[in-house]
Design an enzyme around this catalytic site. Structure first.
Site, PDB file in Angstrom:
ATOM      1  N   SER A  94       0.856  -1.184   0.000  1.00 17.49           N
ATOM      2  CA  SER A  94       0.000   0.000   0.000  1.00 17.49           C
ATOM      3  C   SER A  94       0.891   1.232   0.000  1.00 17.49           C
ATOM      4  CB  SER A  94      -0.883   0.022   1.239  1.00 17.49           C
ATOM      5  OG  SER A  94      -0.102   0.346   2.373  1.00 17.49           O
ATOM      6  N   LYS A  95       0.293   2.348  -0.242  1.00 19.91           N
ATOM      7  CA  LYS A  95       1.066   3.606  -0.306  1.00 19.91           C
ATOM      8  C   LYS A  95       1.874   3.828   0.961  1.00 19.91           C
ATOM      9  CE  LYS A  95      -2.192   3.560  -3.080  1.00 19.91           C
ATOM     10  NZ  LYS A  95      -3.222   2.546  -3.008  1.00 19.91           N
ATOM     11  N   ARG A  96       1.362   3.289   2.033  1.00 26.12           N
ATOM     12  CA  ARG A  96       2.022   3.513   3.322  1.00 26.12           C
ATOM     13  C   ARG A  96       3.412   2.890   3.392  1.00 26.12           C
ATOM     14  NH1 ARG A  96      -2.130   1.861   4.319  1.00 26.12           N
ATOM     15  NH2 ARG A  96      -3.779   3.397   4.290  1.00 26.12           N
ATOM     16  N   SER A  97       3.502   1.644   2.930  1.00 33.14           N
ATOM     17  CA  SER A  97       4.753   0.914   3.096  1.00 33.14           C
ATOM     18  C   SER A  97       5.929   1.566   2.372  1.00 33.14           C
ATOM     19  CB  SER A  97       4.570  -0.524   2.647  1.00 33.14           C
ATOM     20  OG  SER A  97       3.589  -0.632   1.635  1.00 33.14           O
TER      21      SER A  97
END
Length: 466
Positions: free
Chosen positions: A239-242
RNA sequence: GCUCCCAUCGUCUAGAGGCCCAGGACGCCGCCCUCUCAAGGCGGAAACACGAGUUCGAACCUCGUUGGGAGCGCCA
């Protein structure tokens, strides 16, 4: 048999890292066997599909060098074909009209779940033979077999078996007049002559429905290869977070396309102990049946290592354009300054990305942007620094401007002044860059160019007295 | 809940019954080299999820447990 694979993105976002690997494997699998790799744009979701996303995906595929062998197929241009095939299924009694509203279907699912069953369609219209009527809720459903099993030999997962009793009558045409995914995919893959369907293993559950559709259409069922997912470093879904999931972000971050490809090909596949694979080697060695069944995690450290490996081993001339691309993004005026190839050779052992390389190279194309105070105190304001700088200034104004000559000069300087190399190189290094870290001192000075080098020594002398 | 998929060092993996008290790579640690930082060289720590079974023998076969993941849309 002529092998044909396809990559079928839906243009609702950028090309992500998992999609890139799917594309790579499809490309390799087709090309290795002398077959074709083709693209299909699955744009039937007219709400979410955009022109920009489509272009972004195409650009990323080009950047990776995974060129298709034929022009892309667009699902939105094939509506009449889907209608034709659905008509056929209707007349053959293999599909039927159903008229439930979305609310009714939702209620149906809830009821099923309440009974502890899978949320499925209850088949109300399955045997009612309702004729076509102009109704906003009209959809076409596929009459799925109710008993027996669907068995297929997945090229990566092995034998997979589903009971037809687990399946329901899926909608193949929506009330808005467009086909649904499972139906369009089958019609397209048949028409495109696809022999191997390579996709993420999140599609395994769709496969039995699709196989039943192939049977209903009397079409040859292709082979399937379901690739395991790529997880982030924590084992979660990407996800964009990682970290970056968009392939083009890797370009911006300074990765080489073949380094990314090499990383991706090894993520889930191996050939003995080999880590480095050129495109040509991948092409001759890769085999989809050797792909691992388990999901793998994306490890940036290993990508960094591979990227640096290629930075070090590629012909520097081939990196010039990529470096320019990064210089432009940073606004570096690379026309005035050292030859890019010299910069590449000086820095490639010291950075793992082109972006880093471009950032570190800035000192040779413009003013020193910031001074490391500790470096100044330690190396410029030392007792010996002024002597070193003055002597160096004098000799550098005359020396032949080549790294070897500069190196020789500095070694002599150390001897004459009876100082260790550290005492000579470090003040000069700080003078040239403002930092205590840079390539070897001869390269560092050489890359400045004579005029800039002399100016910087003058400026450093000022600071050494401050 | 139901269905399906998966399980070797921190990570990517080799291993397809004896070659394995498990090999390689990234990362990590130490040493060497050294004008800084790297790169390079050498060395080190580090894994077969668990339990039964089959077998003379299991990381490899079977079953179960546990733990992950995916799907169950008029999205793709």
């Amino acid at each position: 048999m002529n092998v044909r694979t396809r990559f079928a993105p839906s243009p609702t976002g950028f090309l992500h890292i998992g999609g890139a690997r799917t594309a790579l494997y499809g490309w390799l699998e087709a090309r290795r066997q002398g077959g074709q790799f083709v693209l299909r744009i699955e744009d039937t979701d007219r709400e979410r599909s955009t022109q920009a996303a489509e272009q972004a995906i195409l650009d990323a595929i080009v950047w990776l060098g995974l060129s298709a062998d034929e022009a892309p197929v667009y699902q939105t241009q094939r509506l009449s074909r889907y209608q034709e095939v659905a008509e056929r299924l209707l007349t053959e009694g293999k599909a039927y009209y159903a008229y439930e509203s979305k609310e009714e279907i939702a209620a149906m699912r809830e009821a099923a779940v309440a009974r502890g069953e899978k949320p499925r369609y209850n088949g109300y219209y399955r045997d009612r033979h309702e004729a076509f009527r102009d109704d906003p809720n009209r959809v076409i459903r596929f009459r799925n077999p109710t008993d027996g099993w669907v068995v297929f030999e997945d090229k990566v997962k092995g034998r997979i078996v589903f009971a037809n009793s687990e399946l329901d009558d899926l909608i193949i045409f929506r009330s808005d007049g467009w086909p649904t995914y499972n139906f369009a995919v089958v019609v397209d893959d048949i028409d495109m002559g696809i022999t191997e369907v390579i996709r993420g293993d999140d599609h395994i559950n769709n496969t039995p429905r699709q196989i039943n559709l192939y049977h209903a259409l009397n079409a040859r069922v292709p082979e399937f290869a379901h690739l395991p997912m790529i997880l982030d470093r924590d084992g979660k879904k990407l996800s964009k977070r990682s970290h970056a999931v968009n392939v083009m972000e890797y370009r911006e971050a300074g990765y080489l396309p073949h380094a990314l490809l090499n990383y991706l090909v090894r993520l889930g596949w191996s050939h003995g102990d080999q880590e480095i694979f050129s495109r040509t080697q991948m092409l001759s060695l890769f085999n989809i049946t050797e792909v691992n069944k388990a999901a793998s995690r994306f490890d940036l450290e290993k990508l960094n290592w591979l990227n640096q490996h290629y930075l070090k081993s590629d012909d520097p001339a081939t990196l010039v354009n990529e470096l320019k691309w990064h210089f432009k993004r940073l606004g570096v005026a690379f026309a005035q300054g050292p030859a890019l190839i010299d910069v590449i050779v000086a820095l490639r052992d010291r950075v793992s990305t082109l972006k880093e390389m471009a950032q570190r190279a800035r000192v040779w194309y413009g003013p020193i942007r910031e001074w490391d105070d500790r470096a100044v105190r330690k190396h410029l304001q030392s007792d010996s620094a002024p002597r070193v700088l003055e002597a160096a200034r004098e000799h550098l104004s005359q020396v032949e401007w080549q790294p070897a000559a500069i190196q020789q000069l500095i070694e002599q300087l150390a001897m004459t002044l009876a100082l260790g190399m550290g005492k000579v190189a470090q003040p000069l290094r700080v003078a040239m860059t403002g930092k205590q870290v840079s390539p070897s001192i001869d390269d560092t000075i050489y890359l400045c160019g004579r005029d800039r080098a002399l100016q910087r020594i003058d400026a450093a002398l000022e600071r050494s007295r401050a």
